[in-house]
Motif scaffolding. Structure first.
Motif, PDB file in Angstrom:
ATOM      1  N   GLU A 133       0.847  -1.189   0.000  1.00  0.00           N
ATOM      2  CA  GLU A 133       0.000   0.000   0.000  1.00  0.00           C
ATOM      3  C   GLU A 133       0.883   1.240   0.000  1.00  0.00           C
ATOM      4  O   GLU A 133       2.016   1.197   0.477  1.00  0.00           O
ATOM      5  N   ALA A 134       0.346   2.340  -0.496  1.00  0.00           N
ATOM      6  CA  ALA A 134       1.125   3.577  -0.563  1.00  0.00           C
ATOM      7  C   ALA A 134       1.416   4.110   0.831  1.00  0.00           C
ATOM      8  O   ALA A 134       0.523   4.203   1.670  1.00  0.00           O
ATOM      9  N   SER A 135       2.677   4.427   1.063  1.00  0.00           N
ATOM     10  CA  SER A 135       3.059   5.135   2.277  1.00  0.00           C
ATOM     11  C   SER A 135       3.421   6.576   1.933  1.00  0.00           C
ATOM     12  O   SER A 135       3.527   7.410   2.817  1.00  0.00           O
ATOM     13  N   ALA A 136       3.595   6.851   0.642  1.00  0.00           N
ATOM     14  CA  ALA A 136       3.832   8.213   0.158  1.00  0.00           C
ATOM     15  C   ALA A 136       3.423   8.272  -1.311  1.00  0.00           C
ATOM     16  O   ALA A 136       3.628   7.312  -2.053  1.00  0.00           O
ATOM     17  N   ALA A 137       2.833   9.377  -1.705  1.00  0.00           N
ATOM     18  CA  ALA A 137       2.443   9.589  -3.099  1.00  0.00           C
ATOM     19  C   ALA A 137       2.439  11.077  -3.356  1.00  0.00           C
ATOM     20  O   ALA A 137       1.830  11.842  -2.608  1.00  0.00           O
ATOM     21  N   SER A 138       3.149  11.489  -4.403  1.00  0.00           N
ATOM     22  CA  SER A 138       3.198  12.917  -4.701  1.00  0.00           C
ATOM     23  C   SER A 138       3.245  13.144  -6.201  1.00  0.00           C
ATOM     24  O   SER A 138       3.618  12.262  -6.964  1.00  0.00           O
ATOM     25  N   ASN A 139       2.866  14.333  -6.584  1.00  0.00           N
ATOM     26  CA  ASN A 139       2.946  14.758  -7.965  1.00  0.00           C
ATOM     27  C   ASN A 139       3.593  16.130  -7.957  1.00  0.00           C
ATOM     28  O   ASN A 139       3.171  17.006  -7.195  1.00  0.00           O
ATOM     29  N   ALA A 140       4.639  16.304  -8.748  1.00  0.00           N
ATOM     30  CA  ALA A 140       5.372  17.572  -8.747  1.00  0.00           C
ATOM     31  C   ALA A 140       5.615  18.029 -10.168  1.00  0.00           C
ATOM     32  O   ALA A 140       5.724  17.221 -11.088  1.00  0.00           O
ATOM     33  N   GLY A 141       5.711  19.306 -10.345  1.00  0.00           N
ATOM     34  CA  GLY A 141       6.006  19.874 -11.653  1.00  0.00           C
ATOM     35  C   GLY A 141       6.575  21.254 -11.488  1.00  0.00           C
ATOM     36  O   GLY A 141       6.581  21.811 -10.394  1.00  0.00           O
ATOM     37  N   GLY A 142       7.070  21.780 -12.556  1.00  0.00           N
ATOM     38  CA  GLY A 142       7.616  23.125 -12.467  1.00  0.00           C
ATOM     39  C   GLY A 142       8.791  23.313 -13.379  1.00  0.00           C
ATOM     40  O   GLY A 142       8.684  23.137 -14.574  1.00  0.00           O
ATOM     41  N   SER A 143       9.938  23.629 -12.794  1.00  0.00           N
ATOM     42  CA  SER A 143      11.113  23.956 -13.590  1.00  0.00           C
ATOM     43  C   SER A 143      11.640  22.740 -14.337  1.00  0.00           C
ATOM     44  O   SER A 143      11.376  21.598 -13.971  1.00  0.00           O
ATOM     45  N   ALA A 144      12.415  23.004 -15.362  1.00  0.00           N
ATOM     46  CA  ALA A 144      12.932  21.935 -16.218  1.00  0.00           C
ATOM     47  C   ALA A 144      13.846  20.985 -15.467  1.00  0.00           C
ATOM     48  O   ALA A 144      13.937  19.810 -15.802  1.00  0.00           O
ATOM     49  N   ASP A 145      14.536  21.458 -14.446  1.00  0.00           N
ATOM     50  CA  ASP A 145      15.467  20.594 -13.744  1.00  0.00           C
ATOM     51  C   ASP A 145      14.891  20.015 -12.445  1.00  0.00           C
ATOM     52  O   ASP A 145      15.577  19.346 -11.693  1.00  0.00           O
ATOM     53  N   ALA A 146      13.622  20.250 -12.187  1.00  0.00           N
ATOM     54  CA  ALA A 146      12.982  19.710 -10.988  1.00  0.00           C
ATOM     55  C   ALA A 146      12.637  18.239 -11.200  1.00  0.00           C
ATOM     56  O   ALA A 146      12.610  17.743 -12.325  1.00  0.00           O
ATOM     57  N   ASN A 147      12.358  17.524 -10.113  1.00  0.00           N
ATOM     58  CA  ASN A 147      11.907  16.140 -10.195  1.00  0.00           C
ATOM     59  C   ASN A 147      10.429  16.144 -10.540  1.00  0.00           C
ATOM     60  O   ASN A 147       9.574  16.032  -9.682  1.00  0.00           O
ATOM     61  N   ASN A 148      10.129  16.312 -11.827  1.00  0.00           N
ATOM     62  CA  ASN A 148       8.757  16.394 -12.293  1.00  0.00           C
ATOM     63  C   ASN A 148       8.141  15.010 -12.389  1.00  0.00           C
ATOM     64  O   ASN A 148       8.796  14.050 -12.719  1.00  0.00           O
ATOM     65  N   GLY A 149       6.861  14.945 -12.110  1.00  0.00           N
ATOM     66  CA  GLY A 149       6.126  13.701 -12.278  1.00  0.00           C
ATOM     67  C   GLY A 149       5.605  13.164 -10.972  1.00  0.00           C
ATOM     68  O   GLY A 149       5.673  13.782  -9.919  1.00  0.00           O
ATOM     69  N   MET A 150       5.094  11.963 -11.056  1.00  0.00           N
ATOM     70  CA  MET A 150       4.458  11.284  -9.951  1.00  0.00           C
ATOM     71  C   MET A 150       5.480  10.361  -9.288  1.00  0.00           C
ATOM     72  O   MET A 150       6.171   9.610  -9.964  1.00  0.00           O
ATOM     73  N   THR A 151       5.568  10.424  -7.963  1.00  0.00           N
ATOM     74  CA  THR A 151       6.444   9.525  -7.210  1.00  0.00           C
ATOM     75  C   THR A 151       5.598   8.783  -6.192  1.00  0.00           C
ATOM     76  O   THR A 151       4.850   9.396  -5.432  1.00  0.00           O
ATOM     77  N   ILE A 152       5.736   7.461  -6.191  1.00  0.00           N
ATOM     78  CA  ILE A 152       4.943   6.594  -5.320  1.00  0.00           C
ATOM     79  C   ILE A 152       5.888   5.712  -4.507  1.00  0.00           C
ATOM     80  O   ILE A 152       6.863   5.186  -5.040  1.00  0.00           O
ATOM     81  N   THR A 153       5.560   5.531  -3.243  1.00  0.00           N
ATOM     82  CA  THR A 153       6.241   4.555  -2.405  1.00  0.00           C
ATOM     83  C   THR A 153       5.197   3.570  -1.904  1.00  0.00           C
ATOM     84  O   THR A 153       4.236   3.964  -1.250  1.00  0.00           O
ATOM     85  N   LEU A 154       5.375   2.294  -2.260  1.00  0.00           N
ATOM     86  CA  LEU A 154       4.488   1.223  -1.826  1.00  0.00           C
ATOM     87  C   LEU A 154       5.208   0.402  -0.762  1.00  0.00           C
ATOM     88  O   LEU A 154       6.382   0.055  -0.941  1.00  0.00           O
ATOM     89  N   THR A 155       4.512   0.081   0.327  1.00  0.00           N
ATOM     90  CA  THR A 155       5.134  -0.598   1.461  1.00  0.00           C
ATOM     91  C   THR A 155       4.203  -1.650   2.045  1.00  0.00           C
ATOM     92  O   THR A 155       2.986  -1.485   2.026  1.00  0.00           O
ATOM     93  N   ALA A 156       4.801  -2.702   2.604  1.00  0.00           N
ATOM     94  CA  ALA A 156       4.043  -3.707   3.364  1.00  0.00           C
ATOM     95  C   ALA A 156       4.959  -4.360   4.382  1.00  0.00           C
ATOM     96  O   ALA A 156       6.145  -4.569   4.115  1.00  0.00           O
ATOM     97  N   ASP A 157       4.403  -4.658   5.540  1.00  0.00           N
ATOM     98  CA  ASP A 157       5.086  -5.479   6.528  1.00  0.00           C
ATOM     99  C   ASP A 157       4.674  -6.916   6.252  1.00  0.00           C
ATOM    100  O   ASP A 157       3.480  -7.232   6.207  1.00  0.00           O
ATOM    101  N   VAL A 158       5.657  -7.792   6.056  1.00  0.00           N
ATOM    102  CA  VAL A 158       5.393  -9.163   5.622  1.00  0.00           C
ATOM    103  C   VAL A 158       6.202 -10.155   6.448  1.00  0.00           C
ATOM    104  O   VAL A 158       7.093  -9.766   7.203  1.00  0.00           O
ATOM    105  N   THR A 159       5.903 -11.430   6.255  1.00  0.00           N
ATOM    106  CA  THR A 159       6.587 -12.475   7.013  1.00  0.00           C
ATOM    107  C   THR A 159       7.478 -13.342   6.138  1.00  0.00           C
ATOM    108  O   THR A 159       7.808 -14.472   6.512  1.00  0.00           O
TER     109      THR A 159
END
Length: 180
Positions: A133-159
């Protein structure tokens, strides 16, 4: 599957050639659509088969260059609990349109079984018993040298640690992809 004794040598690779284990493609299935993920017999150290509900498919995500990574960390708490935390982080670039908006919401709110393909050709599964499941999700845009786009972190505690796929399981994933 309790594996409490080392039974193989772990030797340095002697292969002559390049090695690039970065993630190049993610195959994502809705966790509720995965009926069963079978393990190889008798060792249970690879995924040998995947069964999904009828009409369910894997969705392909091509992460931005050098943006995708995974960790599979062993955790132990003061109360004696032992488990692993699996994490996949990736970015997707491109035009922000309704499709990207819908994907950002779905990835933010859903639960997933994920197969990662590395540049060296390995396929590794995450979230077999407990969906990611997502523990972080962001969308960024702007300057040409910025980290543009969608960034997702999916996480689970498992055995269990992340598992590689057999050729048969890889074939199943590649034959069950959603159309564009």
């Amino acid at each position: 599957m309790a594996v409490c004794a080392l039974d193989k040598n772990l030797l340095r690779s002697t292969s002559c050639g390049y090695s690039l284990p970065q993630i190049v493609t993610l195959y994502v299935a809705n966790f509720a659509d995965v009926k069963n993920v079978a393990l190889s017999e008798p060792s249970k150290d690879e995924i040998s088969g995947i069964t999904m509900v009828e009409t369910a498919k894997f969705h392909v995500i091509e992460p931005a260059k050098n943006s995708a990574s995974f960790t599979d960390e062993y955790v132990t708490n003061d109360n004696g609990a032992r488990y692993r935390t699996q994490t996949i982080t990736f970015s997707v670039t491109g035009t922000y349109d309704k499709d990207k908006h819908n994907a950002l919401d779905a990835l933010s709110l859903g639960k997933y079984f994920v197969v990662a393909k590395t540049a060296e050709g390995s396929y590794i599964a995450f979230g077999r018993l407990t969906g990611l499941e997502a523990s972080a999700a962001s969308n960024a845009g702007g300057s040409a040298d910025a980290n543009n786009g969608m960034t997702i972190t999916l996480t689970a505690d498992v055995t269990e640690s992340a598992l590689p796929l057999t050729e048969e399981a890889i074939t199943f994933v590649l034959e069950n992809l959603a159309s564009a």
